[in-house]
Design an enzyme around this catalytic site. Structure first.
Site, PDB file in Angstrom:
ATOM      1  N   ASP A  18       0.853  -1.176   0.000  1.00 56.36           N
ATOM      2  CA  ASP A  18       0.000   0.000   0.000  1.00 56.36           C
ATOM      3  C   ASP A  18       0.899   1.240   0.000  1.00 56.36           C
ATOM      4  O   ASP A  18       1.738   1.397   0.877  1.00 56.36           O
ATOM      5  CB  ASP A  18      -0.858  -0.048   1.278  1.00 56.36           C
ATOM      6  CG  ASP A  18      -1.987   0.957   1.240  1.00 56.36           C
ATOM      7  OD1 ASP A  18      -2.633   1.067   0.192  1.00 56.36           O
ATOM      8  OD2 ASP A  18      -2.201   1.631   2.264  1.00 56.36           O
ATOM      9  N   MET A  19       0.726   2.103  -0.973  1.00 51.63           N
ATOM     10  CA  MET A  19       1.550   3.314  -1.029  1.00 51.63           C
ATOM     11  C   MET A  19       1.136   4.262   0.104  1.00 51.63           C
ATOM     12  O   MET A  19      -0.048   4.382   0.413  1.00 51.63           O
ATOM     13  CB  MET A  19       1.389   4.017  -2.374  1.00 51.63           C
ATOM     14  CG  MET A  19       1.667   3.154  -3.597  1.00 51.63           C
ATOM     15  SD  MET A  19       3.241   2.285  -3.519  1.00 51.63           S
ATOM     16  CE  MET A  19       4.379   3.659  -3.658  1.00 51.63           C
ATOM     17  N   TYR A  23      -0.935  10.297  -3.306  1.00 54.41           N
ATOM     18  CA  TYR A  23      -0.991  11.526  -4.103  1.00 54.41           C
ATOM     19  C   TYR A  23      -0.022  12.572  -3.572  1.00 54.41           C
ATOM     20  O   TYR A  23       0.591  13.326  -4.340  1.00 54.41           O
ATOM     21  CB  TYR A  23      -2.417  12.103  -4.117  1.00 54.41           C
ATOM     22  CG  TYR A  23      -3.447  11.287  -4.858  1.00 54.41           C
ATOM     23  CD1 TYR A  23      -3.150  10.029  -5.358  1.00 54.41           C
ATOM     24  CD2 TYR A  23      -4.737  11.783  -5.066  1.00 54.41           C
ATOM     25  CE1 TYR A  23      -4.109   9.283  -6.029  1.00 54.41           C
ATOM     26  CE2 TYR A  23      -5.696  11.044  -5.746  1.00 54.41           C
ATOM     27  CZ  TYR A  23      -5.380   9.797  -6.211  1.00 54.41           C
ATOM     28  OH  TYR A  23      -6.333   9.069  -6.881  1.00 54.41           O
ATOM     29  N   ARG A  60      -0.683  15.004   9.261  1.00 53.39           N
ATOM     30  CA  ARG A  60      -1.574  14.182  10.098  1.00 53.39           C
ATOM     31  C   ARG A  60      -1.291  14.411  11.574  1.00 53.39           C
ATOM     32  O   ARG A  60      -2.188  14.297  12.415  1.00 53.39           O
ATOM     33  CB  ARG A  60      -1.405  12.686   9.770  1.00 53.39           C
ATOM     34  CG  ARG A  60      -1.959  12.335   8.407  1.00 53.39           C
ATOM     35  CD  ARG A  60      -1.950  10.837   8.151  1.00 53.39           C
ATOM     36  NE  ARG A  60      -2.019  10.589   6.709  1.00 53.39           N
ATOM     37  CZ  ARG A  60      -2.271   9.418   6.161  1.00 53.39           C
ATOM     38  NH1 ARG A  60      -2.472   8.365   6.938  1.00 53.39           N
ATOM     39  NH2 ARG A  60      -2.311   9.281   4.851  1.00 53.39           N
ATOM     40  N   ASP A 120      -3.255   2.652  -5.935  1.00 53.70           N
ATOM     41  CA  ASP A 120      -2.048   2.657  -5.087  1.00 53.70           C
ATOM     42  C   ASP A 120      -1.888   1.415  -4.215  1.00 53.70           C
ATOM     43  O   ASP A 120      -1.210   1.456  -3.195  1.00 53.70           O
ATOM     44  CB  ASP A 120      -2.038   3.906  -4.208  1.00 53.70           C
ATOM     45  CG  ASP A 120      -3.114   3.852  -3.128  1.00 53.70           C
ATOM     46  OD1 ASP A 120      -4.050   3.056  -3.271  1.00 53.70           O
ATOM     47  OD2 ASP A 120      -3.004   4.598  -2.144  1.00 53.70           O
ATOM     48  N   GLU A 121      -2.504   0.329  -4.575  1.00 49.60           N
ATOM     49  CA  GLU A 121      -2.419  -0.898  -3.781  1.00 49.60           C
ATOM     50  C   GLU A 121      -2.256  -2.100  -4.690  1.00 49.60           C
ATOM     51  O   GLU A 121      -2.937  -2.181  -5.714  1.00 49.60           O
ATOM     52  CB  GLU A 121      -3.749  -1.161  -3.066  1.00 49.60           C
ATOM     53  CG  GLU A 121      -4.040  -0.415  -1.816  1.00 49.60           C
ATOM     54  CD  GLU A 121      -5.473  -0.733  -1.407  1.00 49.60           C
ATOM     55  OE1 GLU A 121      -5.690  -1.774  -0.776  1.00 49.60           O
ATOM     56  OE2 GLU A 121      -6.361   0.057  -1.775  1.00 49.60           O
TER      57      GLU A 121
END
Length: 635
Positions: A18-19, A23, A60, A120-121
């Site tokens: 998983d990236m 984006y 985050r 992206d996975e």
DNA sequence: ACGGTTAAAACT
DNA sequence: TAGTTTTAA
């Protein structure tokens, strides 16, 4: 609903990659000054600062979340860098990210079966690679294990601090472990290598989970982010699931998950263990019930499917609140923009991947003014997809018109469109040996070594001049190519299965289409290494197409195309094959406008053969002139 | 007014 | 079955 699949016997090594905030990473690579800064990707900056669709890890920390508004993010994190998604044709353009995703996939696909799960996975089945490593250079004989691998997290191995890496090393190298754990250790090493390769070649970091199935691998990849990997040994599964809230499990994030909580009082996946398989099936049906029973035990047999490309292409735009479209003209304008983008994308897919889409679908959301009744939904509509921007636009507008009529019924009141989207789906590979008719006429016939072996079918063995195709057609087609790139009649393959089961009038059309086509184009069959699928004609003549029996042409055709070997397939159908291939032609997706390019008298003749298809605004869809044809390998 | 996509099962 | 709707991520 989820479908239950039994776990395959032998232990697999599955990874989910998983990236990390993908984006954002793409934007940071494009503009390295953003690296290290709190960053988010946002679209449509005008209203409340736009909506966030990706948030970097620095941001985050401030509590910035996906789906916040730009303004809100700025409040919480004044220094945040808000990067706008590229805009093209008045809408968000995600191609930058799609292409970046492809870069990653092409690296990850090198070590085993690879399934592109989203932009992206990916899932990887590394079983073979892991078995190979275990038999050749198992971790226990390695002098040194890459330091990076030691940063892996191994569930159930609870030691922190300095000793952590020593323990991971020990776990990876333990020689007394069972075969399954050793395989996972090899998987962890392979995945770490792949992640390093991704980082070096694309500058993107990713996280990964390594486990015995997709479900566990997916859970694990999310556990330690960013840029880390997590291994799930079998022995840790029970504890992991015991405390896992149902909503965390893929497929249980929505209504099914809620129902589990409210109806059964199940809060964690482990809570499901107390229910019998029968009980779960009573509540949720056989499939879902069995699936639930399985996943609560960590069982999930889903295979990693070998697929690197998406199965459909879509684009859309919303027109919230006051932006709602209220005139046909404005709708057409936006439909045209969407079609323009879609056309580009399916054309690239054809050029780059030799894939062709067969169905065009339009969706919309709409409201009626002064309508208190339960808002009836705007219906989605689809039709055969024709290549070329103008044709797609024409068809999409017709689909919209048809949808709007259904939506409004007989009422003559104001309406508004709040979202529009179109999609190209039913994508299939263009088989080897396929080429556009223009290339064919120009003699640029693709080599078809994988299909040949039958000498008389070799392209080279029949020079183009031997074709009986009318010289005039050839001239005109070549001339028209100079004038327009738009006529590109692609010969495409598809088994004819459906013809036998078609109902209504179309079957007559198709039957005659087949016969006429064969009668008129035999020589191009030979030149183009093509033939008809005999089994379909058998089916057709024996059941749905009784008229066919009257035509003795069939045998003649068989002779000309050189059918020889008989074969009974697994369904008990009697097929005629050649070199292990069953040949087919596609009778779908007829484009009447291709006729416009041909000389008048030919046009007239062809129009006699085929009823012009009505499309988009009638209930009859998908008939009836041969647009594509070529051989296809049948599974 | 949680957007733009993608995928796949359910339904008809 | 093909086409559409629903659900989810």
């Amino acid at each position: 609903m989820p479908i239950a699949r039994p776990e395959p016997q032998n232990a697999r090594v599955i990874a989910h990659v998983d990236m990390d905030c993908f984006y954002v990473q793409v934007e940071q690579r494009k503009n390295p000054e953003l690296r290290g800064l709190p960053t988010a990707v946002v679209q449509y900056n005008s209203w409340k600062g736009g909506g966030l669709i990706a948030v970097g890890y620095e941001a985050r920390k401030f509590g910035v979340k996906r789906s916040m508004r730009g303004d809100e993010a700025k409040r919480i994190c004044p220094n945040i860098q808000l990067i706008q998604v590229p805009v093209a044709r008045g809408k968000a353009d995600l191609n930058l990210y799609r292409n970046a995703g492809s870069e990653v996939v092409s690296i990850l696909a090198t070590k085993g079966r690879c399934e592109r799960a989203s932009i992206d996975e990916v899932y990887l089945d590394l079983t073979d690679a892991a078995e190979m490593m275990l038999s050749e250079t198992p971790p226990e004989v390695l002098e040194e294990i890459d330091e990076e691998v030691l940063k892996s997290h191994v569930l159930g191995l609870h030691v922190e601090g300095n000793e952590r890496e020593e323990n991971v090393k020990e776990w990876l190298r333990q020689s007394d472990a069972d075969h399954q754990d050793k395989l996972l250790a090899c998987g962890a090493i392979i995945v770490e290598q792949l992640r390093m390769k991704v980082l070096y070649e694309t500058k993107f970091t990713c996280s990964a989970g390594i486990a015995h199935n997709k479900m566990l691998a997916k859970l694990a990849s999310a556990m330690h982010k960013p840029a880390q990997q997590t291994v799930v040994p079998s022995s840790s599964v029970k504890d992991l699931l015991a405390s896992l809230p149902v909503k965390k499990m893929k497929q249980l994030g929505g209504k099914l998950g809620s129902s589990l909580q409210t109806d059964l009082g199940v809060n964690t996946i482990g809570d499901l263990l107390q229910f019998s398989q029968e009980k779960l099936q009573e509540h949720y049906g056989v499939n879902t019930g069995t699936w639930l029973w399985n996943i609560s035990r960590g069982i999930s047999g889903d295979a990693v499917v070998d697929r690197l490309l998406p199965k459909s292409h879509g684009c859309g735009k919303t027109f919230p609140g006051p932006q709602a479209l209220k005139t046909i003209a404005s709708v057409e304008n936006w439909v045209n923009q969407l079609c323009d983008e879609l056309s580009d994308r399916i054309q690239s897919d054809l050029d780059q991947n030799r894939r062709i889409a067969h169905t065009l679908t339009l969706h919309a959301r709409a409201f009626k003014e002064n309508d208190m009744e339960p808002q009836r939904k705007f219906p989605s509509k689809s039709c055969p997809l024709r290549y070329g921007t103008a044709k797609i636009q024409e068809d999409a507008v017709k689909l919209f018109d048809s949808g709007l009529r259904d939506f409004l019924g007989s009422q003559h009141i104001g309406w508004g469109i709040t979202s529009l989207s179109i999609a190209a789906s039913k994508i299939s590979d263009l088989p080897q040996g396929t080429c556009s008719i223009l290339k064919f006429l120009q003699g640029k016939i693709p080599s078809s070594t994988s299909l040949s072996g039958a000498g008389e079918f070799h392209n080279e063995s029949l020079p183009l001049s031997s074709t009986v195709m009318d010289q005039e057609i050839k001239q005109k087609a070549l001339a028209s190519e100079a004038a327009s790139n738009d006529i590109d009649i692609i010969f495409q393959a598809k088994p004819l299965k459906r013809i036998g089961s078609s109902v209504g009038k179309t079957k007559d059309v198709r039957k005659s289409s087949i016969l006429k086509f064969f009668q008129s184009s035999n020589s191009s069959f030979h030149t183009m290494n093509q033939a008809c699928e005999r089994s379909s004609l058998d089916q057709a003549s024996s059941s749905s197409f009784p008229e066919c029996e009257e035509h003795s042409d069939l045998e003649q055709i068989d002779e000309q195309v050189g059918f020889s070997e008989d074969r009974i397939d697994s369904d008990g159908h009697h097929n005629q094959t050649r070199n292990g291939y069953t040949w087919g032609i596609n009778m779908e997706n007829i484009d009447p406008s291709v006729l416009d390019e041909l000389p008048m008298e030919i046009q007239r003749e062809i129009r006699e053969w085929f009823h012009p298809p009505k499309r988009a605004n009638t209930s009859r869809k998908g008939s009836s002139i041969v647009h594509y044809f070529s051989p296809v390998k049948k599974g």
